[in-house]
Design a protein around this motif. Structure first.
Motif, PDB file in Angstrom:
ATOM      1  N   GLN A  12       0.906  -0.966   0.321  1.00  0.00           N
ATOM      2  CA  GLN A  12      -0.189   0.553   0.008  1.00  0.00           C
ATOM      3  C   GLN A  12       0.849   0.925   0.258  1.00  0.00           C
ATOM      4  N   HIS A  13       2.134   1.297   0.501  1.00  0.00           N
ATOM      5  CA  HIS A  13       2.806   1.988   0.813  1.00  0.00           C
ATOM      6  C   HIS A  13       3.911   2.709  -0.546  1.00  0.00           C
ATOM      7  N   ASN A  14       3.833   1.712  -0.918  1.00  0.00           N
ATOM      8  CA  ASN A  14       4.348   1.466  -2.094  1.00  0.00           C
ATOM      9  C   ASN A  14       3.467   1.935  -3.876  1.00  0.00           C
ATOM     10  N   ALA A  15       1.966   1.750  -4.231  1.00  0.00           N
ATOM     11  CA  ALA A  15       0.825   2.806  -4.204  1.00  0.00           C
ATOM     12  C   ALA A  15       1.052   3.613  -4.030  1.00  0.00           C
ATOM     13  N   SER A  16       1.487   3.779  -2.349  1.00  0.00           N
ATOM     14  CA  SER A  16       0.549   5.768  -2.673  1.00  0.00           C
ATOM     15  C   SER A  16       2.088   6.625  -3.232  1.00  0.00           C
ATOM     16  N   GLU A  17       3.283   5.606  -3.013  1.00  0.00           N
ATOM     17  CA  GLU A  17       3.850   6.152  -3.403  1.00  0.00           C
ATOM     18  C   GLU A  17       4.007   6.909  -4.874  1.00  0.00           C
ATOM     19  N   ALA A  18       3.730   6.150  -5.908  1.00  0.00           N
ATOM     20  CA  ALA A  18       3.609   5.953  -6.768  1.00  0.00           C
ATOM     21  C   ALA A  18       2.573   6.611  -7.501  1.00  0.00           C
ATOM     22  N   MET A  19       1.777   6.673  -6.503  1.00  0.00           N
ATOM     23  CA  MET A  19       0.891   8.133  -7.201  1.00  0.00           C
ATOM     24  C   MET A  19       0.881   8.984  -6.890  1.00  0.00           C
ATOM     25  N   LEU A  20       1.107   9.358  -5.531  1.00  0.00           N
ATOM     26  CA  LEU A  20       1.996  10.919  -5.682  1.00  0.00           C
ATOM     27  C   LEU A  20       2.912  11.586  -6.701  1.00  0.00           C
ATOM     28  N   ALA A  21       3.586  10.190  -7.176  1.00  0.00           N
ATOM     29  CA  ALA A  21       4.583  10.846  -7.939  1.00  0.00           C
ATOM     30  C   ALA A  21       4.311  11.173  -9.858  1.00  0.00           C
ATOM     31  N   THR A  22       2.848  10.260  -9.690  1.00  0.00           N
ATOM     32  CA  THR A  22       1.746  10.678 -10.989  1.00  0.00           C
ATOM     33  C   THR A  22       2.108  11.327 -11.465  1.00  0.00           C
ATOM     34  N   LEU A  43      -5.433  17.045 -20.032  1.00  0.00           N
ATOM     35  CA  LEU A  43      -5.773  16.770 -18.759  1.00  0.00           C
ATOM     36  C   LEU A  43      -6.720  15.291 -19.364  1.00  0.00           C
ATOM     37  N   VAL A  44      -7.190  15.395 -21.094  1.00  0.00           N
ATOM     38  CA  VAL A  44      -8.155  14.157 -20.947  1.00  0.00           C
ATOM     39  C   VAL A  44      -7.451  12.673 -21.122  1.00  0.00           C
ATOM     40  N   ASN A  45      -6.278  12.868 -21.363  1.00  0.00           N
ATOM     41  CA  ASN A  45      -5.580  12.320 -21.745  1.00  0.00           C
ATOM     42  C   ASN A  45      -4.503  10.804 -20.954  1.00  0.00           C
ATOM     43  N   GLU A  46      -3.734  12.436 -19.943  1.00  0.00           N
ATOM     44  CA  GLU A  46      -2.424  11.727 -19.426  1.00  0.00           C
ATOM     45  C   GLU A  46      -3.176  11.522 -17.701  1.00  0.00           C
ATOM     46  N   THR A  47      -4.320  11.606 -17.615  1.00  0.00           N
ATOM     47  CA  THR A  47      -4.833  11.775 -16.085  1.00  0.00           C
ATOM     48  C   THR A  47      -4.961  10.118 -15.708  1.00  0.00           C
ATOM     49  N   HIS A  48      -5.392   9.109 -17.500  1.00  0.00           N
ATOM     50  CA  HIS A  48      -5.222   7.972 -17.035  1.00  0.00           C
ATOM     51  C   HIS A  48      -3.958   7.034 -15.881  1.00  0.00           C
ATOM     52  N   ALA A  49      -3.456   7.899 -16.338  1.00  0.00           N
ATOM     53  CA  ALA A  49      -1.890   7.420 -15.327  1.00  0.00           C
ATOM     54  C   ALA A  49      -2.223   7.194 -13.745  1.00  0.00           C
ATOM     55  N   LEU A  50      -3.433   8.417 -13.037  1.00  0.00           N
ATOM     56  CA  LEU A  50      -3.451   9.077 -12.151  1.00  0.00           C
ATOM     57  C   LEU A  50      -4.581   7.932 -11.288  1.00  0.00           C
ATOM     58  N   GLU A 151      -9.061   7.885  -5.445  1.00  0.00           N
ATOM     59  CA  GLU A 151      -9.104   8.608  -6.800  1.00  0.00           C
ATOM     60  C   GLU A 151      -9.638   9.748  -6.762  1.00  0.00           C
ATOM     61  N   LEU A 152     -11.123   9.697  -6.242  1.00  0.00           N
ATOM     62  CA  LEU A 152     -11.006  10.764  -6.226  1.00  0.00           C
ATOM     63  C   LEU A 152     -10.247  12.832  -5.949  1.00  0.00           C
ATOM     64  N   SER A 153     -10.063  12.114  -4.131  1.00  0.00           N
ATOM     65  CA  SER A 153      -9.467  13.282  -4.155  1.00  0.00           C
ATOM     66  C   SER A 153      -7.789  13.504  -4.899  1.00  0.00           C
ATOM     67  N   LEU A 154      -7.477  12.247  -5.439  1.00  0.00           N
ATOM     68  CA  LEU A 154      -5.608  12.810  -6.647  1.00  0.00           C
ATOM     69  C   LEU A 154      -6.802  13.792  -6.792  1.00  0.00           C
ATOM     70  N   LEU A 155      -8.086  12.924  -7.734  1.00  0.00           N
ATOM     71  CA  LEU A 155      -8.025  13.800  -9.391  1.00  0.00           C
ATOM     72  C   LEU A 155      -8.812  14.954  -8.615  1.00  0.00           C
ATOM     73  N   GLN A 156      -9.375  15.941  -7.922  1.00  0.00           N
ATOM     74  CA  GLN A 156      -9.988  16.651  -7.288  1.00  0.00           C
ATOM     75  C   GLN A 156      -8.145  17.695  -7.162  1.00  0.00           C
ATOM     76  N   GLU A 157      -7.525  17.262  -7.272  1.00  0.00           N
ATOM     77  CA  GLU A 157      -5.947  18.042  -6.665  1.00  0.00           C
ATOM     78  C   GLU A 157      -5.620  17.976  -7.802  1.00  0.00           C
ATOM     79  N   TRP A 158      -5.383  17.113  -8.668  1.00  0.00           N
ATOM     80  CA  TRP A 158      -4.645  17.450 -10.188  1.00  0.00           C
ATOM     81  C   TRP A 158      -5.347  18.150 -11.016  1.00  0.00           C
ATOM     82  N   CYS A 159      -7.312  18.525 -10.588  1.00  0.00           N
ATOM     83  CA  CYS A 159      -8.070  19.457 -11.688  1.00  0.00           C
ATOM     84  C   CYS A 159      -7.752  21.111 -10.772  1.00  0.00           C
TER      85      CYS A 159
END
Length: 459
Positions: A12-22, A43-50, A151-159
Motif C-alpha cells: 500500500q505504501h508503494n502504491a501511494s508513493e506511485a500515485m503521488l509521483a504520478t 487533462l483528457v489523455n494523461e490523467t489515465h495514469a492517475l 482516486e477522487l481526492s487525487l483527481l480533485q487535487e490534480w484538476c
C-alpha cells in the motif's frame, strides 16, 4: 501472519508513493505545456495514469465540449458531443460538485436516457471552478469499475492545479490584463491616472499661435491710379497690358474732334468780341453811347477767355501721360477703345511690379484678432515651396462683398523689408496664413467646434 501484514502494508505504501509521483509528474506536465490546447490534451489523455478510465471529456462553461480522449479535435456536430454537452449544462445548473455516478441506477431518468450508447456505467465528475481567465467547467471520466474515494481526492487535487495552469495560459484581451494590473497595485493605478491627467492638463495649456487661412494675392504698393480727367470717348490706347513705361510716357488719348471744334468756335467768338471792343473804344471818343457799351464788351471778352482757357486745358488733358515709371495694369485695350467714360472713372493702374503687398480676404467665420504687425505668410500657387513673409498693416472694420457673392474682411500686409529683391511680381495668387494672438492648445482645438455648436443650439 506478521510477515503477510507487513508485505500488505509495504504494498500500500508503494502504491501511494506511485500515485503521488504520478500526480507530481502531471503537475509538471501542466507547467511545461506550451499552450491551452496542450493542457487540454494532457487533462483528457494523461490523467489515465492517475485514475484509469475508458473515456474522458472536458466541458467548459460557454464553450461546451472542448476536448475528448483519444481524438485530436472535437467534432461539434457529433451526436455524442451534443448529448454530453446537454447533460453537462443540466448538471452545471444543478450545481453538482465532484461526485461518482452509477448510470445503472439512473436509467429511469430522462436526463440519462440512452447512456448505454455512449458511456460505460460508472462516472467520475470533477468540477473545475471558475478563475480569472477561465469561466469554469467539468471533467467527466467513465469506466466499467466504480471510482474509489482516494482516486477522487487525487483527481480533485490534480484538476485544481490544472485549472490554475489553464487559466494562466488562456489568451486574455488587453483590457482585462490592464484591469488586472491595476487591481494588483492600487497606488500605481492612482499615480498613473494622476500622471495622465496632469499630462493632459499640461498639453492643453501649451501656448500656440491662433492662425487662419485665407485666399490672397499680391497687389501693387503705392500704385498710381489713372482716372479719366474729363468726360469723353477714348480714342486710342498707346500701351499694352503689363507693358513697362517711363514717367511722362503717353498712355491713352481721348477723341478730340468735338473738343477741337468747340475750342475753335470759342477762339473765333473771342476774336470777334475783341474786334468789336476795339471799334467801340474808338467811337467812344466822340459817342457817349459807345462808351457805355465798353463795360459789357469787357465782361463778354473775359467770359470768352475763360471758355477758351477751359477748352484749351481740356484739349491738353485729352492726352494722358504716365505719372511714374512702372508697368501698366489693365484688362484689354480693345474693351477701352471707343468706350465713353466720365470724369474720375478708373481706366488703368501704373505700379512698380516689384513693390508689392499682400491683400487677403478673411471670411467672417474665420476672423480672429489681427493686430497691426501680426505675422503673415503667403504660399503662392506658383511657388509653394518658398513662402513670402509679411506683417499686417491694415484690417478692414466692415466686411465687403466679393465678386463671388461672399462677404469677407480685407486684410493688407506689407512685405518684410529684408526680403530678397526683386520680390514676386504683382498679380500672383495663393493662400495666406495669418497668425493672431497666442492661445492655449485646448482653445485652439475647440474654438471652431464650439462656435459652430453655439450657432446651432443658440447658447
Amino acid at each position: 501472519m506478521p510477515e503477510a501484514v507487513q508485505q500488505s502494508g509495504t504494498g500500500q505504501h508503494n502504491a501511494s508513493e506511485a500515485m503521488l509521483a504520478t500526480l507530481l509528474h502531471l503537475m509538471r506536465r501542466a507547467r511545461e505545456a506550451a499552450s491551452a490546447a496542450s493542457l487540454r490534451f494532457v487533462l483528457v489523455n494523461e490523467t489515465h495514469a492517475l485514475a484509469p478510465y475508458r473515456q474522458a471529456a472536458l466541458w467548459t462553461q460557454g464553450q461546451g465540449v472542448e476536448a475528448l480522449s483519444g481524438v485530436s479535435a472535437v467534432e461539434r456536430q457529433a451526436p455524442y458531443v451534443h448529448w454530453l454537452d446537454r447533460w453537462c449544462k443540466q448538471a452545471d445548473a444543478a450545481e453538482a460538485g465532484t461526485a461518482t455516478l452509477d448510470l445503472r441506477m439512473l436509467s429511469g431518468s430522462d436526463e440519462w436516457a440512452g447512456w448505454q450508447e455512449w458511456l460505460p456505467p460508472f462516472l467520475a465528475v470533477i468540477r473545475l471552478p471558475a478563475r480569472e481567465g477561465y469561466p469554469g467547467g467539468r471533467l467527466v471520466l467513465a469506466r466499467e469499475q466504480p471510482f474509489k474515494s482516494a482516486e477522487l481526492s487525487l483527481l480533485q487535487e490534480w484538476c485544481d492545479a490544472w485549472g490554475q495552469a489553464y487559466a494562466a495560459s488562456r489568451p486574455v484581451g488587453w483590457w482585462p490584463r490592464w484591469r488586472a494590473r491595476q487591481r494588483t497595485d492600487q497606488r500605481r493605478r492612482w499615480l498613473w491616472r494622476g500622471g495622465v491627467a496632469l499630462a493632459v492638463v499640461a498639453i492643453a495649456c501649451v501656448p500656440v499661435r491662433l492662425s487662419v487661412l485665407a485666399p490672397a494675392e499680391l497687389v501693387p504698393l503705392e500704385p498710381a491710379i489713372i482716372r479719366a480727367p474729363m468726360d469723353g470717348i477714348i480714342d486710342a490706347i498707346q500701351v499694352s497690358p503689363n507693358q513697362r513705361v517711363e514717367a511722362e510716357q503717353p498712355l491713352f488719348a481721348f477723341d478730340r474732334v468735338s473738343l477741337a471744334s468747340r475750342l475753335e468756335v470759342a477762339q473765333r467768338s473771342l476774336t470777334t468780341i475783341q474786334a468789336e471792343y476795339r471799334r467801340n473804344a474808338q467811337r467812344a471818343l466822340f459817342d457817349p453811347e459807345s462808351k457805355a457799351e465798353l463795360a459789357v464788351l469787357q465782361s463778354q471778352i473775359a467770359e470768352r477767355q475763360v471758355e477758351v482757357e477751359y477748352l484749351s486745358e481740356l484739349n491738353a488733358r485729352s492726352q494722358v501721360d504716365s505719372p511714374q515709371a512702372g508697368i501698366v495694369l489693365f484688362e484689354d485695350a480693345g474693351e477701352l477703345v471707343g468706350r465713353p467714360v466720365v470724369t474720375g472713372e478708373r481706366i488703368m493702374v501704373v505700379a512698380d511690379e516689384h513693390r508689392t503687398q499682400i491683400e487677403a480676404w478673411v471670411s467672417p467665420a474665420d476672423m480672429v484678432s489681427l493686430p497691426v504687425g501680426s505675422r503673415v505668410r503667403l504660399y503662392l500657387s506658383a511657388d509653394p515651396v518658398h513662402p513670402v513673409s509679411a506683417r499686417v498693416s491694415y484690417v478692414a472694420h466692415l466686411a465687403e462683398q466679393r465678386p463671388d457673392g461672399q462677404y469677407a474682411y480685407r486684410v493688407r500686409a506689407q512685405l518684410d523689408p529684408d526680403a530678397a529683391e526683386p520680390g514676386p511680381r504683382v498679380g500672383l495668387k495663393g493662400t495666406a496664413k495669418l497668425e493672431g494672438d497666442r492661445v492655449t492648445l485646448i482653445y485652439w482645438i475647440v474654438r471652431r467646434p464650439w462656435s459652430a455648436l453655439r450657432g446651432w443650439i443658440g447658447l
